[in-house]
Design a protein around this motif. Structure first.
Motif, mmCIF file in Angstrom:
data_model
loop_
_atom_site.group_PDB
_atom_site.id
_atom_site.type_symbol
_atom_site.label_atom_id
_atom_site.label_comp_id
_atom_site.label_asym_id
_atom_site.label_seq_id
_atom_site.Cartn_x
_atom_site.Cartn_y
_atom_site.Cartn_z
ATOM 1 N N ALA A 1 7.549 1.935 -11.221
ATOM 2 C CA ALA A 1 8.763 1.561 -11.942
ATOM 3 C C ALA A 1 8.722 2.178 -13.337
ATOM 4 C CB ALA A 1 8.878 0.040 -12.043
ATOM 5 N N VAL A 2 9.830 2.786 -13.728
ATOM 6 C CA VAL A 2 9.969 3.335 -15.074
ATOM 7 C C VAL A 2 11.156 2.645 -15.731
ATOM 8 C CG1 VAL A 2 10.332 5.401 -16.482
ATOM 9 C CG2 VAL A 2 9.049 5.558 -14.334
ATOM 10 N N ASP A 3 10.906 2.046 -16.891
ATOM 11 C CA ASP A 3 11.977 1.411 -17.660
ATOM 12 C C ASP A 3 11.819 1.860 -19.106
ATOM 13 O OD1 ASP A 3 13.715 -0.352 -19.053
ATOM 14 O OD2 ASP A 3 13.619 -1.773 -17.389
ATOM 15 N N GLY A 4 12.553 2.888 -19.477
ATOM 16 C CA GLY A 4 12.382 3.454 -20.813
ATOM 17 C C GLY A 4 10.985 4.023 -20.985
ATOM 18 N N ARG A 5 10.249 3.481 -21.960
ATOM 19 C CA ARG A 5 8.890 3.959 -22.225
ATOM 20 C C ARG A 5 7.822 3.128 -21.519
ATOM 21 N NH1 ARG A 5 8.004 2.712 -27.147
ATOM 22 N NH2 ARG A 5 10.022 1.805 -27.701
ATOM 23 N N LEU A 6 8.238 2.280 -20.589
ATOM 24 C CA LEU A 6 7.309 1.445 -19.827
ATOM 25 C C LEU A 6 7.181 1.991 -18.409
ATOM 26 C CD1 LEU A 6 5.582 -1.176 -19.704
ATOM 27 C CD2 LEU A 6 7.654 -2.355 -18.941
ATOM 28 N N VAL A 7 5.950 2.316 -17.993
ATOM 29 C CA VAL A 7 5.684 2.867 -16.666
ATOM 30 C C VAL A 7 4.622 1.992 -16.006
ATOM 31 C CG1 VAL A 7 4.955 4.869 -15.336
ATOM 32 C CG2 VAL A 7 6.145 5.198 -17.519
ATOM 33 N N THR A 8 4.963 1.388 -14.895
ATOM 34 C CA THR A 8 4.033 0.500 -14.198
ATOM 35 C C THR A 8 4.055 0.812 -12.706
ATOM 36 O OG1 THR A 8 5.780 -1.186 -14.088
ATOM 37 C CG2 THR A 8 4.161 -1.391 -15.869
ATOM 38 N N SER A 9 2.960 0.454 -12.018
ATOM 39 C CA SER A 9 2.916 0.752 -10.590
ATOM 40 C C SER A 9 2.083 -0.270 -9.837
ATOM 41 C CB SER A 9 2.390 2.165 -10.355
ATOM 42 O OG SER A 9 1.053 2.279 -10.755
ATOM 43 N N GLN A 10 2.170 -0.198 -8.519
ATOM 44 C CA GLN A 10 1.811 -1.319 -7.654
ATOM 45 C C GLN A 10 0.366 -1.344 -7.177
ATOM 46 O OE1 GLN A 10 4.857 -2.411 -4.838
ATOM 47 N NE2 GLN A 10 3.371 -2.643 -3.189
ATOM 48 N N ASN A 11 -0.266 -0.202 -6.961
ATOM 49 C CA ASN A 11 -1.529 -0.192 -6.226
ATOM 50 C C ASN A 11 -2.241 1.145 -6.441
ATOM 51 O OD1 ASN A 11 0.037 1.565 -4.614
ATOM 52 N ND2 ASN A 11 0.731 -0.158 -3.382
ATOM 53 N N PRO A 12 -3.449 1.318 -5.912
ATOM 54 C CA PRO A 12 -4.140 2.600 -6.100
ATOM 55 C C PRO A 12 -3.363 3.789 -5.543
ATOM 56 C CG PRO A 12 -5.679 0.933 -5.313
ATOM 57 C CD PRO A 12 -4.313 0.322 -5.224
ATOM 58 N N GLN A 13 -2.568 3.563 -4.516
ATOM 59 C CA GLN A 13 -1.780 4.647 -3.937
ATOM 60 C C GLN A 13 -0.746 5.202 -4.923
ATOM 61 O OE1 GLN A 13 -2.508 1.742 -2.412
ATOM 62 N NE2 GLN A 13 -3.732 2.430 -0.671
ATOM 63 N N SER A 14 -0.479 4.452 -5.981
ATOM 64 C CA SER A 14 0.529 4.830 -6.970
ATOM 65 C C SER A 14 -0.075 5.474 -8.214
ATOM 66 C CB SER A 14 1.310 3.575 -7.404
ATOM 67 O OG SER A 14 1.732 2.808 -6.305
ATOM 68 N N ALA A 15 -1.390 5.648 -8.249
ATOM 69 C CA ALA A 15 -2.051 6.065 -9.486
ATOM 70 C C ALA A 15 -1.613 7.447 -9.943
ATOM 71 C CB ALA A 15 -3.566 6.008 -9.311
ATOM 72 N N THR A 16 -1.523 8.390 -9.036
ATOM 73 C CA THR A 16 -1.100 9.743 -9.410
ATOM 74 C C THR A 16 0.320 9.735 -9.948
ATOM 75 O OG1 THR A 16 -2.594 10.805 -7.843
ATOM 76 C CG2 THR A 16 -0.673 12.072 -8.549
ATOM 77 N N SER A 17 1.225 9.052 -9.254
ATOM 78 C CA SER A 17 2.625 8.993 -9.701
ATOM 79 C C SER A 17 2.738 8.369 -11.081
ATOM 80 C CB SER A 17 3.466 8.194 -8.706
ATOM 81 O OG SER A 17 3.524 8.840 -7.459
ATOM 82 N N THR A 18 1.966 7.336 -11.328
ATOM 83 C CA THR A 18 2.029 6.674 -12.628
ATOM 84 C C THR A 18 1.610 7.631 -13.733
ATOM 85 O OG1 THR A 18 1.214 4.746 -11.430
ATOM 86 C CG2 THR A 18 1.471 4.521 -13.796
ATOM 87 N N GLY A 19 0.492 8.322 -13.508
ATOM 88 C CA GLY A 19 0.040 9.288 -14.495
ATOM 89 C C GLY A 19 1.056 10.385 -14.721
ATOM 90 N N ARG A 20 1.654 10.873 -13.638
ATOM 91 C CA ARG A 20 2.637 11.955 -13.752
ATOM 92 C C ARG A 20 3.848 11.503 -14.559
ATOM 93 N NH1 ARG A 20 3.404 13.601 -8.200
ATOM 94 N NH2 ARG A 20 1.422 14.671 -8.533
ATOM 95 N N LYS A 21 4.288 10.267 -14.354
ATOM 96 C CA LYS A 21 5.479 9.787 -15.056
ATOM 97 C C LYS A 21 5.183 9.476 -16.521
ATOM 98 C CE LYS A 21 7.732 8.426 -10.800
ATOM 99 N NZ LYS A 21 8.248 7.366 -9.914
ATOM 100 N N TRP B 1 0.807 -1.229 0.000
ATOM 101 C CA TRP B 1 0.000 0.000 0.000
ATOM 102 C C TRP B 1 0.838 1.276 0.000
ATOM 103 C CZ3 TRP B 1 -3.538 -2.920 -1.430
ATOM 104 C CH2 TRP B 1 -3.874 -4.105 -0.746
ATOM 105 N N THR B 2 2.068 1.185 -0.511
ATOM 106 C CA THR B 2 2.890 2.384 -0.648
ATOM 107 C C THR B 2 2.978 2.778 -2.118
ATOM 108 O OG1 THR B 2 4.954 1.107 -0.832
ATOM 109 C CG2 THR B 2 4.273 1.828 1.374
ATOM 110 N N ASP B 3 3.220 4.056 -2.365
ATOM 111 C CA ASP B 3 3.356 4.596 -3.718
ATOM 112 C C ASP B 3 4.633 4.043 -4.336
ATOM 113 O OD1 ASP B 3 3.648 6.121 -6.003
ATOM 114 O OD2 ASP B 3 3.346 8.049 -5.006
ATOM 115 N N THR B 4 4.479 3.095 -5.252
ATOM 116 C CA THR B 4 5.624 2.408 -5.844
ATOM 117 C C THR B 4 5.433 2.338 -7.358
ATOM 118 O OG1 THR B 4 5.852 1.033 -3.850
ATOM 119 C CG2 THR B 4 6.967 0.267 -5.851
#
Length: 230
Positions: free
Chosen positions: A195-215, A190-193
């Protein structure tokens, strides 16, 4: 800039263990970041039309804002069927989560074909929480899994156990991605987690949704700046 295609599950049942669908905040929170960056968006789902909604938390101010917006509500009631999408029209594809994704993203040939095309034309691929279930099905033109050898974050097996659905879902998502050769990047539950690998952006949980969109937005803005220089 071509639009970002936000894709939602059309699967609404947890194998008899209650309703599911796409998790609302995993659309609205990234969408906030895309709109703030002046990036256009479009919506699709596996079956088209109105996908089932999960996580309808209107105590969440961002959810409440979008849920009260008639334009947003109309857009998610009339999503494109993913199989009918022209990948050349999009700069990125973004898979929202919700448990339903684990059922219908992996077996979808449209997920495979559209994602591969966007990736191979230089686009960005993003996914949040259970959204990376889409990536269990995506192979490149050489037959290799898109995730092989790439850093990936997704809903962890520990989080699946924590919500008591480890024996309900058809597979454990992080385990399956690891089996495909992904270099999993788990954070504490449940932490904001993200991962960015080149043009691939993935994340762990709802807590990460904003960060994923931003990246995702940051990658697209960088690409737009490079195009402007050229």
């Amino acid at each position: 800039m071509k639009p970002i295609l936000i894709v939602m599950t059309s699967h609404g049942d947890k194998a008899g263990h209650g309703p599911t669908g796409f998790y609302l905040s995993e659309v609205t929170h990234p969408l906030t970041e895309f709109l703030a960056a002046d990036l256009p968006v479009a919506f699709a789902s596996i079956d088209g039309g109105a996908p089932p909604v999960d996580g309808l938390d209107l105590e969440d101010a961002v959810n409440a804002q979008f849920w009260a917006d008639p334009l947003f509500r109309a857009a998610i009631r009339s999503t494109q069927k993913l199989a009918d999408v022209d990948p050349a029209a999009y700069s990125a594809i973004f898979f929202a989560g919700g448990h339903g994704a684990v059922w219908d993203f992996p077996g979808s040939q449209a997920v495979n074909g559209v994602t591969r095309a966007i990736w191979e034309q230089g686009g960005v691929v993003g996914a949040v929480c259970h959204g990376p279930a889409a990536l269990t099905n995506v192979t490149l033109s050489d037959g290799s899994p898109l995730v092989r050898g790439r850093k990936v974050a997704a809903f962890t097996d520990a989080e699946e156990h924590a919500v008591g659905l480890e024996s309900v879902v058809p597979f454990l998502l992080s385990m399956r991605l690891a089996e495909l050769g992904a270099e999993m990047q788990p954070g504490p539950d449940w932490t904001d987690t993200t991962a960015v690998d080149g043009r691939l952006v993935t994340s762990q949980n709802p807590q990460s949704a904003t960060s994923t969109g931003r990246k995702v937005a940051a990658l697209l803005l960088a690409a737009r700046a490079e195009d402007a220089k050229g």
